[in-house]
Scaffold this active site. Structure first.
Site, PDB file in Angstrom:
ATOM      1  N   ARG A  73      19.853   1.606 -13.346  1.00  0.00           N
ATOM      2  CA  ARG A  73      21.300   1.400 -13.441  1.00  0.00           C
ATOM      3  C   ARG A  73      21.873   2.709 -13.368  1.00  0.00           C
ATOM      4  O   ARG A  73      21.883   3.381 -14.237  1.00  0.00           O
ATOM      5  CB  ARG A  73      21.636   0.994 -14.678  1.00  0.00           C
ATOM      6  N   ASP A  87      16.516   5.792  -2.218  1.00  0.00           N
ATOM      7  CA  ASP A  87      15.688   6.688  -1.760  1.00  0.00           C
ATOM      8  C   ASP A  87      14.526   7.201  -2.515  1.00  0.00           C
ATOM      9  O   ASP A  87      13.400   7.389  -2.101  1.00  0.00           O
ATOM     10  CB  ASP A  87      16.437   8.166  -0.985  1.00  0.00           C
ATOM     11  N   GLU A 152      31.140  -7.836 -17.143  1.00  0.00           N
ATOM     12  CA  GLU A 152      31.384  -7.631 -18.536  1.00  0.00           C
ATOM     13  C   GLU A 152      32.644  -7.055 -18.767  1.00  0.00           C
ATOM     14  O   GLU A 152      32.772  -6.084 -19.865  1.00  0.00           O
ATOM     15  CB  GLU A 152      30.157  -6.392 -18.833  1.00  0.00           C
ATOM     16  N   ASP A 178      30.095  -4.405 -23.568  1.00  0.00           N
ATOM     17  CA  ASP A 178      31.127  -3.917 -22.770  1.00  0.00           C
ATOM     18  C   ASP A 178      32.308  -5.368 -22.814  1.00  0.00           C
ATOM     19  O   ASP A 178      33.622  -5.145 -22.911  1.00  0.00           O
ATOM     20  CB  ASP A 178      30.913  -3.578 -21.563  1.00  0.00           C
TER      21      ASP A 178
HETATM   22  C1  3PY Z   1      26.410  -4.228 -22.343  1.00  0.00           C
HETATM   23  O1  3PY Z   1      25.956  -5.018 -23.203  1.00  0.00           O
HETATM   24  O2  3PY Z   1      27.585  -3.890 -22.216  1.00  0.00           O
HETATM   25  C2  3PY Z   1      25.614  -3.923 -21.381  1.00  0.00           C
HETATM   26  O3  3PY Z   1      25.790  -3.058 -20.226  1.00  0.00           O
HETATM   27  C3  3PY Z   1      23.993  -4.146 -21.354  1.00  0.00           C
HETATM   28  O4  3PY Z   1      23.530  -5.149 -22.004  1.00  0.00           O
HETATM   29 MG    MG Z   2      27.682  -2.431 -20.408  1.00  0.00          MG
END
Ligand code: 3PY
Ligand code: MG
Length: 264
Positions: A73, A87, A152, A178
């Protein structure tokens, strides 16, 4: 060497149940312990941790011999940063905070070589291509790359159908923390409004033909989300595991009694 197959992507397509863990300790030893622990996938988090392309590369290398699929991520949607992770050998990227279809389209372009995308080419410098050791790496790479976008935010939910219509996005992963913040419930991912939004989104994602994933820590809730269409879940993080085991162990031996002969 043959091109490594992206089993995470294959299993996503078959909607096989895949259980994963967030890895944030940014450390090769703990990564190797986790790589052999039995998870289907691990995501090396470089959004909220001090990871960078060099530390991610080292963790991809230590985990490579284990039967676990590795995701990365990145901290942003920056195409140059994405190129470095690809890469380094990441085949699946989880991109945070994707709010609209245009962002999703840019991400599809970032993870693909031309003509579909803009990923720069340098197989001789790239671990992903085993420094030109994988025959025709650049011709095979787009097919093995897997793009998972995180929805999110309120805006992401509002634009969910448009994001789901973007070709080249393989899956949508909901981030409850989030999402809760964006919906006005910072720190309360279990709030009924957040739960309702998730319960509305998961079946829509699954019905679109893309795989649906979510972060969830209770097994029962994971089973419930599975019935709503989720096929891959992250069930915790290494930092939380370490902290809770450490607190439990320390507490188990802190009886509050003095050693015999101790001064009172
Ligand atoms: C979140 O909960 O905001 C995430 O990015 C991971 O679950
Ligand atoms: Mg998040």
């Amino acid at each position: 060497m043959d091109m490594p197959k992206n089993l995470f992507k294959q299993r996503l397509r078959q909607r096989q149940w895949q259980v994963g863990l967030f890895v944030g300790l940014a450390n090769g030893i703990s990564m190797e312990i986790l790589a052999g622990a039995g998870f289907d996938w691990l995501v090396i988090d470089a959004e909220h941790t001090p990871n960078n392309p060099a530390s991610v590369l080292a963790q991809l290398q230590v985990a490579a011999p284990y039967p676990v699929q590795l995701l990365v991520r990145p901290m942003s949607h920056d195409a140059a940063l994405i190129k470095q992770y690809l890469d380094a050998g990441a085949q699946t990227l989880l991109l945070p905070l994707v709010d609209n279809a245009e962002q999703a389209r840019q991400l599809v372009r970032a993870v693909r070589y031309p003509p579909e995308g803009i990923r720069g080419v340098a197989a001789s410098l790239s671990r992903a291509a085993r420094w030109s050791g994988i025959k025709d790496y650049v011709k095979q790479a787009n097919a093995e790359v897997c793009l998972v976008v995180q929805v999110e935010t309120r805006q992401g939910l509002e634009n969910l159908d448009a994001i789901l219509a973007v070709a080249g996005v393989d899956a949508v992963f909901i981030g409850p923390a989030d999402l809760a913040a964006s919906l006005g419930h910072l720190g309360d991912a279990g709030h009924p409004e957040v739960r309702a939004a998730i319960e509305h989104a998961l079946p829509r994602i699954a019905a679109s033909g893309k795989a649906a994933g979510i972060f969830v820590t209770e097994p029962e809730l994971a089973r419930h989300y599975r019935t709503l269409g989720a096929s891959f879940v992250a069930v915790g993080g290494d930092t939380t595991l370490l902290r809770s085991a450490a607190l439990t162990l320390a507490a188990a031996f802190q009886g509050g009694e003095s050693a015999p002969g101790a001064a009172t």
